[in-house]
Design an enzyme around this catalytic site. Structure first.
Site, PDB file in Angstrom:
ATOM      1  N   THR A  27      39.231  87.289   0.065  1.00 49.29           N
ATOM      2  CA  THR A  27      39.919  86.714   1.215  1.00 49.29           C
ATOM      3  C   THR A  27      39.192  85.447   1.693  1.00 49.29           C
ATOM      4  O   THR A  27      37.985  85.339   1.561  1.00 49.29           O
ATOM      5  CB  THR A  27      39.958  87.779   2.321  1.00 49.29           C
ATOM      6  N   THR A  45      44.863  86.278   2.491  1.00 47.34           N
ATOM      7  CA  THR A  45      44.322  87.189   1.486  1.00 47.34           C
ATOM      8  C   THR A  45      45.304  87.481   0.369  1.00 47.34           C
ATOM      9  O   THR A  45      46.511  87.569   0.592  1.00 47.34           O
ATOM     10  CB  THR A  45      43.891  88.526   2.140  1.00 47.34           C
ATOM     11  N   ASP A  69      46.828  98.820   2.065  1.00 43.01           N
ATOM     12  CA  ASP A  69      46.506  98.953   3.486  1.00 43.01           C
ATOM     13  C   ASP A  69      47.473  99.890   4.213  1.00 43.01           C
ATOM     14  O   ASP A  69      47.294 100.193   5.393  1.00 43.01           O
ATOM     15  CB  ASP A  69      46.495  97.581   4.172  1.00 43.01           C
ATOM     16  N   SER A  98      46.242  95.746   9.248  1.00 48.60           N
ATOM     17  CA  SER A  98      45.348  94.711   8.746  1.00 48.60           C
ATOM     18  C   SER A  98      44.205  94.542   9.720  1.00 48.60           C
ATOM     19  O   SER A  98      44.384  94.660  10.931  1.00 48.60           O
ATOM     20  CB  SER A  98      46.103  93.384   8.616  1.00 48.60           C
ATOM     21  N   GLY A 119      36.485  90.089   4.709  1.00 50.80           N
ATOM     22  CA  GLY A 119      35.595  91.262   4.696  1.00 50.80           C
ATOM     23  C   GLY A 119      36.264  92.593   4.934  1.00 50.80           C
ATOM     24  O   GLY A 119      35.604  93.554   5.328  1.00 50.80           O
ATOM     25  N   GLY A 120      37.598  92.669   4.711  1.00 43.81           N
ATOM     26  CA  GLY A 120      38.284  93.960   4.849  1.00 43.81           C
ATOM     27  C   GLY A 120      38.035  94.585   6.219  1.00 43.81           C
ATOM     28  O   GLY A 120      38.135  93.919   7.244  1.00 43.81           O
TER      29      GLY A 120
HETATM   30  O1  DON Z   1      44.342  92.982   5.801  1.00 42.95           O
HETATM   31  C1  DON Z   1      43.207  93.416   5.680  1.00 42.95           C
HETATM   32  O2  DON Z   1      42.529  93.775   6.618  1.00 42.95           O
HETATM   33  C2  DON Z   1      42.584  93.461   4.285  1.00 42.95           C
HETATM   34  N1  DON Z   1      43.582  93.704   3.300  1.00 42.95           N
HETATM   35  C3  DON Z   1      41.861  92.165   4.048  1.00 42.95           C
HETATM   36  C4  DON Z   1      41.243  92.130   2.690  1.00 42.95           C
HETATM   37  C5  DON Z   1      39.921  91.496   2.638  1.00 42.95           C
HETATM   38  O3  DON Z   1      39.413  90.955   3.585  1.00 42.95           O
HETATM   39  C6  DON Z   1      39.248  91.616   1.333  1.00 42.95           C
HETATM   40  N2  DON Z   1      38.138  90.717   1.239  1.00 42.95           N
HETATM   41  N3  DON Z   1      37.104  90.540   1.469  1.00 42.95           N
END
Ligand code: DON
Length: 218
Positions: A27, A45, A69, A98, A119-120
């Site tokens: 991302t 992302t 997600d 998200s 960072g998920g």
């Molecule tokens: O939407 C979200 O929160 C996650 N799918 C974002 C993914 C993400 O940040 C992966 N990378 N580092």
């Protein structure tokens, strides 16, 4: 790459001498402010490299892979961090949860700060900590980005901390309180702009945890 092309001499093709700029497969976040103080905070992302691996015909861009997600199943909450709330069940017309948190802060109606990060699930904590570092602890943009980060997301029941954020003594004290403390390398890649209210200049903070991070003024 174009600047390496010479019209008067063929370049050498070498399997052992190949340079390619480091680029994260994950991302991305941009924070931008223009001269009129218009601001953009953009987190986008594909999820991970190549997303769903489907390119929109004729448009030339990849579709993301955010389906992970959604809840994997009704009521499925487990110790690994899957949260099974009914609101997040996959259904037509719904948007999955998200953590992405592109953020613009204003003060008395004027732009004060722009922040965000990949960072998920750690995104919300990383963004919050950059905000607290500037607003509550008075740090400048770069110091706020450099400061060590922590993360706890309820499940799994772990307290993650970046290397050198805490002394071994502090970790022992936290463990005494019952925390399960886990050291990790880097958390997120925050890109921060702060308006310095002393002289109204812009400060940029780049995340030095990653080599593809940068701050620039024009
Ligand atoms: O939407 C979200 O929160 C996650 N799918 C974002 C993914 C993400 O940040 C992966 N990378 N580092």
């Amino acid at each position: 790459m174009r600047s390496t092309i010479r019209l008067d001499q063929a370049s050498v093709s070498s399997a052992t001498d190949f340079e390619w700029p480091v680029e994260s497969p994950q991302t991305t976040h941009f924070s931008v402010v223009d001269k009129d103080r218009n601001a953009v905070s953009l987190t986008y992302t594909l999820e991970y490299g190549y997303g769903s691996a489907i390119v929109v015909p004729g448009a030339g861009f990849l579709l993301n892979n955010e389906m992970g997600d959604f809840n994997a199943g009704p009521g499925l909450t487990n110790a690994n961090g899957l949260i099974g709330t009914p609101a997040n069940l996959a259904e037509p017309g719904k948007r999955m949860l998200s953590s992405m948190s592109p953020t613009i802060v204003t003060r008395d109606g004027e732009l004060f700060m722009v922040t965000g990060t990949p960072g998920g699930r750690t995104i919300i904590n990383t963004v919050l900590q950059t905000l607290l570092n500037v607003i509550d602890h008075g740090m400048n943009a770069q110091a706020a980005v450099d400061a060590g980060r922590i993360h706890h997301q309820w499940l799994p029941d772990r307290f993650y901390f970046e290397k050198q954020t805490f002394s071994p003594d502090s970790i022992r004290l936290l463990e005494k309180l019952g925390h399960i403390a886990v050291e990790r390398e880097g958390q997120g890649s925050a890109q921060v702009i702060v308006v310095n209210t002393d002289n109204m200049s812009l400060e940029g903070g780049q995340d030095r945890r990653h080599t593809d991070s940068t701050a620039a003024g024009y």
